[in-house]
Every structure is written in structure tokens, then in C-alpha cells.
Design an enzyme around this catalytic site. Structure first.
Site, PDB file in Angstrom:
ATOM      1  N   VAL A  13       0.865  -1.172   0.000  1.00 60.21           N
ATOM      2  CA  VAL A  13       0.000   0.000   0.000  1.00 60.21           C
ATOM      3  C   VAL A  13       0.904   1.226   0.000  1.00 60.21           C
ATOM      4  O   VAL A  13       1.859   1.294   0.777  1.00 60.21           O
ATOM      5  CB  VAL A  13      -0.944  -0.017   1.217  1.00 60.21           C
ATOM      6  CG1 VAL A  13      -1.582   1.348   1.427  1.00 60.21           C
ATOM      7  CG2 VAL A  13      -2.026  -1.058   0.998  1.00 60.21           C
ATOM      8  N   ASP A  14       0.654   2.147  -0.928  1.00 58.60           N
ATOM      9  CA  ASP A  14       1.435   3.386  -1.001  1.00 58.60           C
ATOM     10  C   ASP A  14       0.738   4.446  -0.154  1.00 58.60           C
ATOM     11  O   ASP A  14      -0.431   4.773  -0.387  1.00 58.60           O
ATOM     12  CB  ASP A  14       1.513   3.881  -2.458  1.00 58.60           C
ATOM     13  CG  ASP A  14       2.307   2.950  -3.363  1.00 58.60           C
ATOM     14  OD1 ASP A  14       3.063   2.109  -2.827  1.00 58.60           O
ATOM     15  OD2 ASP A  14       2.168   3.047  -4.598  1.00 58.60           O
ATOM     16  N   GLY A  42       4.868  -6.173  -7.968  1.00 58.11           N
ATOM     17  CA  GLY A  42       4.189  -7.389  -8.413  1.00 58.11           C
ATOM     18  C   GLY A  42       2.712  -7.139  -8.677  1.00 58.11           C
ATOM     19  O   GLY A  42       2.181  -7.485  -9.741  1.00 58.11           O
ATOM     20  N   THR A 213      14.153  -0.598 -20.927  1.00 58.46           N
ATOM     21  CA  THR A 213      13.170   0.486 -21.093  1.00 58.46           C
ATOM     22  C   THR A 213      13.903   1.818 -21.009  1.00 58.46           C
ATOM     23  O   THR A 213      14.855   1.971 -20.240  1.00 58.46           O
ATOM     24  CB  THR A 213      12.040   0.405 -20.050  1.00 58.46           C
ATOM     25  OG1 THR A 213      12.588   0.598 -18.747  1.00 58.46           O
ATOM     26  CG2 THR A 213      11.313  -0.928 -20.119  1.00 58.46           C
ATOM     27  N   LEU A 214      13.447   2.766 -21.829  1.00 59.12           N
ATOM     28  CA  LEU A 214      14.180   4.029 -22.000  1.00 59.12           C
ATOM     29  C   LEU A 214      13.284   5.229 -21.741  1.00 59.12           C
ATOM     30  O   LEU A 214      13.409   6.266 -22.404  1.00 59.12           O
ATOM     31  CB  LEU A 214      14.756   4.078 -23.429  1.00 59.12           C
ATOM     32  CG  LEU A 214      15.638   2.876 -23.840  1.00 59.12           C
ATOM     33  CD1 LEU A 214      15.912   2.884 -25.327  1.00 59.12           C
ATOM     34  CD2 LEU A 214      16.953   2.892 -23.058  1.00 59.12           C
ATOM     35  N   ASP A 246       6.286  -1.010 -14.247  1.00 61.39           N
ATOM     36  CA  ASP A 246       5.469  -2.178 -13.874  1.00 61.39           C
ATOM     37  C   ASP A 246       4.386  -2.440 -14.921  1.00 61.39           C
ATOM     38  O   ASP A 246       4.098  -3.596 -15.263  1.00 61.39           O
ATOM     39  CB  ASP A 246       4.798  -1.948 -12.510  1.00 61.39           C
ATOM     40  CG  ASP A 246       5.812  -1.665 -11.412  1.00 61.39           C
ATOM     41  OD1 ASP A 246       6.978  -2.055 -11.565  1.00 61.39           O
ATOM     42  OD2 ASP A 246       5.416  -1.043 -10.401  1.00 61.39           O
TER      43      ASP A 246
HETATM   44  P1  ATP Z   1       9.170   3.730 -13.183  1.00 62.53           P
HETATM   45  O1  ATP Z   1      10.249   3.420 -12.177  1.00 62.53           O
HETATM   46  O2  ATP Z   1       8.841   5.206 -13.340  1.00 62.53           O
HETATM   47  O3  ATP Z   1       7.967   2.895 -13.072  1.00 62.53           O
HETATM   48  P2  ATP Z   1      11.096   2.610 -15.000  1.00 62.53           P
HETATM   49  O4  ATP Z   1      12.282   3.476 -14.701  1.00 62.53           O
HETATM   50  O5  ATP Z   1      11.082   1.223 -14.512  1.00 62.53           O
HETATM   51  O6  ATP Z   1       9.756   3.355 -14.619  1.00 62.53           O
HETATM   52  P3  ATP Z   1      10.900   3.639 -17.701  1.00 62.53           P
HETATM   53  O7  ATP Z   1      11.916   3.266 -18.723  1.00 62.53           O
HETATM   54  O8  ATP Z   1      10.952   5.016 -17.138  1.00 62.53           O
HETATM   55  O9  ATP Z   1      10.916   2.510 -16.583  1.00 62.53           O
HETATM   56  O10 ATP Z   1       9.437   3.460 -18.331  1.00 62.53           O
HETATM   57  C1  ATP Z   1       8.946   2.200 -18.761  1.00 62.53           C
HETATM   58  C2  ATP Z   1       8.249   2.359 -20.090  1.00 62.53           C
HETATM   59  O11 ATP Z   1       7.145   3.258 -19.939  1.00 62.53           O
HETATM   60  C3  ATP Z   1       9.105   2.967 -21.201  1.00 62.53           C
HETATM   61  O12 ATP Z   1       9.788   1.937 -21.898  1.00 62.53           O
HETATM   62  C4  ATP Z   1       8.047   3.634 -22.070  1.00 62.53           C
HETATM   63  O13 ATP Z   1       7.500   2.684 -22.969  1.00 62.53           O
HETATM   64  C5  ATP Z   1       6.992   4.081 -21.071  1.00 62.53           C
HETATM   65  N1  ATP Z   1       7.203   5.479 -20.640  1.00 62.53           N
HETATM   66  C6  ATP Z   1       7.780   5.909 -19.496  1.00 62.53           C
HETATM   67  N2  ATP Z   1       7.816   7.264 -19.430  1.00 62.53           N
HETATM   68  C7  ATP Z   1       7.233   7.696 -20.566  1.00 62.53           C
HETATM   69  C8  ATP Z   1       6.935   8.999 -21.108  1.00 62.53           C
HETATM   70  N3  ATP Z   1       7.269  10.131 -20.462  1.00 62.53           N
HETATM   71  N4  ATP Z   1       6.323   9.057 -22.315  1.00 62.53           N
HETATM   72  C9  ATP Z   1       5.982   7.934 -22.992  1.00 62.53           C
HETATM   73  N5  ATP Z   1       6.223   6.679 -22.523  1.00 62.53           N
HETATM   74  C10 ATP Z   1       6.834   6.559 -21.342  1.00 62.53           C
END
Ligand code: ATP
Length: 297
Positions: A13-14, A42, A213-214, A246
């Protein structure tokens, strides 16, 4: 339903409070009203997999016997996740204490509580053995990741979202079919800072397939036996990126379970995660497959 996904992971729970600035040691400050929302890597991924459709999703995790557990069960159940095998243990349900400053920066303390007490039961192992895709993260004991991987049937895929970042022992690497990480986690695991393509090449020495992921840039899909593919990000106005990763992992797992190839599943996952960042919250922000399809028109 054409596939089965089992998510083995955490539920928290956040507890979220907006603050004018993060307090220092020994300091007390006044914040805004408390928000209490369902989260945990999860549970968030399980909700995303279920809302993606096309696969039956089971959440395997541990909750306490408290009100927080009821909040999480309602959220998971409401999204269509099967919760019949969730363990109830004598520890408080996992809790994340989150303060958010006006520039959107989060400071987070996680109390793992019940998540740290997860011990797979025979019924949970049996459900994992029927899955096409098993998805785990690192907010549960590493031994449970090992146990989940060992329980999968031949041909099923073991997917690890290696978050929060930690080094993995050799036997865990050997048990994985797919690793999903963001750029920072990729750099940690590869023990180097480099471009995503180079990080992926280093990680492919340990695991057959990697998705990095980027953020707004989308993702990189890399597999040992073929050329890597960049999946471009979907342009959106980001409101809250909590749970983007997630959502991505859950939707990707559901895509694989219904037979998409890895790049196709990453494309669908990116579209869903982009929509999720346009909404506040973690589980509450996860879109349905119909919403993702509508946004792609
Ligand atoms: P978080 O910790 O914020 O949940 P993360 O660092 O694990 O995320 P990210 O690479 O930031 O992972 O984001 C996961 C995916 O979500 C990216 O690959 C992309 O497809 C989508 N995403 C995240 N931020 C954006 C954004 N600003 N605009 C569009 N897509 C996004």
C-alpha cells in the site's frame, strides 16, 4: 483467454503525502492530505497483465491480515486478477511511505512486511507450472524468484524485472529467459555505463533476451539470435510516471502469453505504459486494452 500469466511478486500500500520540501533528519514538517493507494511492483504488473486482456493472470504474493490487504485484494480483483492463491501471513502488508515535493521528486521508504515472508505453497507452485509466462521482480526474497523459475514447465518463459536493482547470482541468471530493466538497472547489472545497445550486448552474455526500457524514448529489444530493435516511445504529456515500468512488464508478459513476438509485445507494452503516465497513481493508472487500442487510432 489464450494464455496464462503468473506474477510472483510484491504488493504494497502506497501512503503518499505532498510536501513543500522533503524533511531533513530530526525535522517535522506539515504536508497535504494522505492518499492511500494500491501499489507494489508485483501487484501493479499483475493488474497491467490482466487489463491487457488475452491472458488469465494470477498474482502469487503474501499479504498481512490487515486493512491494507483488503485494499490490495479489491484492486487486484477489480482488474480481473486471480487472487485465490495469495498467501496471508502474520506480518503487516508491505507499505511504501512516499513524500512528493512540488517539483514531482519522490522520497520513498519501503517496509517489505509480508512480502519478505513469501514462501511458495504447493498450490502456488502448481499454478506456476501451468503458466506460459512467469513474471517476477526483486521486492520478494531472491529464493522465491529461484523457486518460481524452477517450478515453470518446459517451454514456459521466466521473465525477471530486475528492480529494485541488485546483483544476481549465477544460478538466477541461468534460470532466466528474459530480463527487463531500465537503463540504470542495466548499467548496474552490466557493471558499466554505456549506450543501451552496448549494455544489452553485455547482458546477452548472461540471458537469451533483454528489454531495456528508455522512459519517453521507448525501449530496446535485444535477443541473442537476431538484430536488436528500438521500439520508439509514444508521445504523451506525462503527469505521473509511477508504475510505468510495472505496467510495461505486465502488458509485455500478457502479450507473450497470447503469442506475440518479443518486439510486438514490447510495442503493446510501450503504448500501455505511455497511457499510464498520463494518469496519476500506480494500479489506478493502468489502462485497459480497449483504451490502449483507442489511443493508437
Ligand atoms: P518507473 O520506475 O517510473 O515505473 P522505470 O524506470 O522502470 O519506470 P521507464 O523506462 O521510465 O521505466 O518506463 C517504462 C516504459 O514506460 C518505457 O519503456 C516507455 O514505454 C513508457 N514510458 C515511461 N515514461 C514515458 C513517457 N514520459 N512518455 C511515454 N512513454 C513513457
Amino acid at each position: 483467454m489464450t494464455g496464462q500469466v503468473v506474477v510472483v511478486g510484491s504488493a504494497n500500500v502506497d501512503l503518499v503525502v505532498d510536501v513543500p520540501r522533503h524533511p531533513g533528519g530530526g525535522e517535522t514538517i506539515l504536508g497535504g492530505d494522505l492518499r492511500r493507494t494500491p501499489g507494489g511492483k508485483g501487484a501493479n504488473s499483475a493488474v497491467a497483465a490482466a487489463r491487457a486482456g488475452g491472458a488469465e493472470t494470477t498474482f502469487v504474493g503474501a499479504l498481512g491480515r490487515d486493512e491494507s490487504a483488503e485494499l490490495l485484494l479489491a484492486s487486484l480483483g477489480g482488474a480481473g486478477v486471480r487472487t485465490d492463491l495469495v498467501s496471508r501471513v502474520d506480518a503487516p502488508t508491505g507499505t511504501a511511505l512516499i513524500t512528493v515535493s512540488p517539483d514531482g521528486e519522490n522520497a520513498i521508504v519501503v517496509s517489505p512486511g509480508a512480502n519478505a515472508r513469501l514462501e511458495l505453497t504447493a498450490a502456488q507452485v502448481e499454478r506456476i507450472a501451468r503458466a506460459d509466462v512467469v513474471l517476477a521482480q526483486l521486492e520478494i526474497p531472491l529464493d522465491m524468484v529461484r523457486a518460481a523459475a524452477a517450478a515453470r514447465r518446459p517451454g514456459a518463459r521466466m521473465v525477471l524485472n530486475a528492480a529494485p536493482s541488485q546483483d544476481l547470482p549465477g544460478d538466477v541468471w541461468a534460470a532466466l529467459d528474459l530480463l527487463i530493466v531500465n537503463e540504470y538497472e542495466a548499467a548496474d547489472l552490466a557493471h558499466t555505463h554505456a549506450a543501451p545497445e552496448e549494455l544489452a550486448a553485455a547482458l546477452l552474455e548472461r540471458v537469451p533476451a533483454v528489454v531495456i526500457t528508455l522512459g519517453a524514448e521507448g525501449s530496446l529489444v535485444a535477443q541473442r539470435d537476431r538484430a536488436s530493435v528500438r521500439v520508439p516511445g509514444v508521445k504523451v504529456d506525462a503527469v505521473d510516471t509511477t508504475g510505468a515500468g510495472d505496467t510495461f512488464c505486465g502488458v509485455l508478459a500478457a502479450g507473450l502469453a497470447r503469442g506475440l513476438d518479443l518486439a510486438g509485445a514490447a510495442r503493446l507494452a510501450g503504448a500501455a505504459a505511455a497511457l499510464a503516465v498520463t494518469r496519476p497513481g500506480a494500479q489506478d493508472a493502468v489502462p485497459t486494452v480497449a483504451e490502449v487500442e483507442e489511443s493508437a487510432k
